[in-house]
Motif scaffolding. Structure first.
Motif, PDB file in Angstrom:
ATOM      1  N   GLU A   1       0.208   7.525   6.706  1.00 34.73           N
ATOM      2  CA  GLU A   1      -0.988   7.050   6.498  1.00 34.73           C
ATOM      3  C   GLU A   1      -1.186   7.923   4.852  1.00 34.73           C
ATOM      4  O   GLU A   1      -1.411   6.915   3.947  1.00 34.73           O
ATOM      5  N   PHE A   2      -1.041   9.643   4.692  1.00 37.46           N
ATOM      6  CA  PHE A   2      -1.679   9.842   3.812  1.00 37.46           C
ATOM      7  C   PHE A   2       0.312  10.388   2.908  1.00 37.46           C
ATOM      8  O   PHE A   2       0.758  10.850   4.009  1.00 37.46           O
ATOM      9  N   GLU A   3       0.338  10.557   1.989  1.00 39.74           N
ATOM     10  CA  GLU A   3       1.425  11.378   1.160  1.00 39.74           C
ATOM     11  C   GLU A   3       1.914  12.451   1.379  1.00 39.74           C
ATOM     12  O   GLU A   3       0.843  12.960   1.447  1.00 39.74           O
ATOM     13  N   GLY A   4       3.233  12.778   1.118  1.00 46.25           N
ATOM     14  CA  GLY A   4       2.775  14.727   1.722  1.00 46.25           C
ATOM     15  C   GLY A   4       4.179  14.687   1.004  1.00 46.25           C
ATOM     16  O   GLY A   4       5.121  13.955  -0.377  1.00 46.25           O
TER      17      GLY A   4
ATOM     18  N   ALA B   1       1.187  -1.487   0.243  1.00 45.46           N
ATOM     19  CA  ALA B   1       0.333   0.431  -0.406  1.00 45.46           C
ATOM     20  C   ALA B   1       1.130   1.436   0.240  1.00 45.46           C
ATOM     21  O   ALA B   1       0.009   2.543  -0.236  1.00 45.46           O
ATOM     22  N   LEU B   2       2.249   1.229   0.485  1.00 44.06           N
ATOM     23  CA  LEU B   2       2.388   2.169   0.804  1.00 44.06           C
ATOM     24  C   LEU B   2       2.673   3.096  -0.954  1.00 44.06           C
ATOM     25  O   LEU B   2       3.182   2.741  -2.212  1.00 44.06           O
ATOM     26  N   VAL B   3       2.545   4.222  -0.323  1.00 43.03           N
ATOM     27  CA  VAL B   3       2.653   5.508  -2.166  1.00 43.03           C
ATOM     28  C   VAL B   3       4.236   6.274  -1.847  1.00 43.03           C
ATOM     29  O   VAL B   3       4.374   6.939  -0.687  1.00 43.03           O
TER      30      VAL B   3
ATOM     31  N   VAL C   1       0.200   3.848   8.201  1.00 42.18           N
ATOM     32  CA  VAL C   1      -0.772   4.980   9.700  1.00 42.18           C
ATOM     33  C   VAL C   1       0.312   5.727  10.437  1.00 42.18           C
ATOM     34  O   VAL C   1       1.400   5.530  10.553  1.00 42.18           O
ATOM     35  N   ASP C   2      -0.655   6.658  11.285  1.00 41.30           N
ATOM     36  CA  ASP C   2       0.641   7.344  11.787  1.00 41.30           C
ATOM     37  C   ASP C   2       0.322   7.013  13.098  1.00 41.30           C
ATOM     38  O   ASP C   2       1.159   7.683  13.993  1.00 41.30           O
ATOM     39  N   GLY C   3      -0.060   6.019  13.587  1.00 38.61           N
ATOM     40  CA  GLY C   3       0.513   5.072  15.061  1.00 38.61           C
ATOM     41  C   GLY C   3       1.917   4.812  15.209  1.00 38.61           C
ATOM     42  O   GLY C   3       2.140   4.038  16.023  1.00 38.61           O
ATOM     43  N   ASN C   4       2.629   4.602  14.030  1.00 36.34           N
ATOM     44  CA  ASN C   4       4.217   3.966  13.751  1.00 36.34           C
ATOM     45  C   ASN C   4       4.111   3.185  14.117  1.00 36.34           C
ATOM     46  O   ASN C   4       5.563   2.352  15.646  1.00 36.34           O
TER      47      ASN C   4
END
Length: 249
Positions: A201-204, A37-39, A212-215
């Motif tokens: 969770e979302f690319e920047g 799922a990685l972007v 996920v943002d929970g590391n």
């Protein structure tokens, strides 16, 4: 799941060149998406394929071990890093005997499967050597088994590194297990991450997405043997990867 992973590893193309004791591993193209799922980050410096490992080779040369990482995309150095490349970073884990460490290094969020523990980890980074040495202290008790590389270079699609043999276990290479973890060079790592770029969770512009943002997700773009090893479940299952051996071929 374990059978599927082992089948994937067995299918991986492995070759050993007897002339120079070269051990060569070929990884599938197009699998540079972590657990699937990685972007990639949105900044144009992160071109498609820059983290897609195609071939990894290890060759004894003189008093050292020459490592080569061939990538799907041409190597660039738009950040003017001293090593001649900019966005890539590699961790080469080596298994030479039963036992070893079952945990990964800070910032990767991975574990190693049973019978795949590592004795040495080589860090190949475009950051200045002194910076890498300093960052390795974050590994705590693991740090004495982590090797920073001073001699790095790049040309065409290939990044090369040279590691003194006196920092490695005894040869021959055919008896070693290898795992190559592809990450992204991060000059401003978060918390105790070892120069690694997180998967959010979302690319920047400078962050991977699809995690996920929970590391708790693996901060890994590509590994030898396929992305099936990078499956995880926050709170219960950490991504667990296998060593690859020339003898498996």
């Amino acid at each position: 799941m374990k059978r599927a992973i082992l089948a994937s590893l067995s299918a991986l193309l492995l070759s050993t060149a007897a002339a120079a004791e070269t051990v060569s591993f070929t990884d599938p193209r197009g699998d540079d998406h972590g657990d699937g799922a990685l972007v990639y980050p949105t900044n144009p410096v992160f071109r498609p394929g820059v983290f897609d490992l195609v071939t990894f080779k290890a060759t004894p040369e003189g008093d050292g071990l020459h490592l080569e990482f061939e990538m799907a995309a041409p190597i660039r150095n738009e950040w003017n890093m001293a090593g001649g490349f900019d966005v890539q970073m590699f961790f080469v884990f080596i298994d030479t005997q039963p036992g070893g460490h079952s945990v990964g290094l800070p910032g990767l969020n991975i574990a190693f499967a049973e019978n795949s523990g590592w004795e040495r980890a080589i860090v190949v980074s475009p950051q200045p050597f002194e910076r890498v040495v300093s960052e390795i202290r974050k590994a705590g008790d693991l740090a004495p088994n982590v090797i920073p590389v001073e001699g790095v270079s790049a040309a065409d699609h290939t990044i090369s590194a040279y590691v003194p043999l006196d920092k490695l276990p005894d040869l021959p290479l055919e008896n070693w297990g290898f795992q190559v973890v592809v990450q992204s060079n991060e000059g401003f790592p978060e918390d105790n991450d070892l120069l690694t770029r997180r998967v959010n969770e979302f690319e920047g512009e400078y962050r991977f997405g699809g995690g996920v943002d929970g590391n708790c997700d693996p901060h890994v773009v590509d590994v030898l043997g396929g992305s099936g090893q990078l499956s995880y479940d926050c709170g219960t299952t950490m991504a667990t990867i296998q060593m690859i051996r020339a003898s498996d071929g």
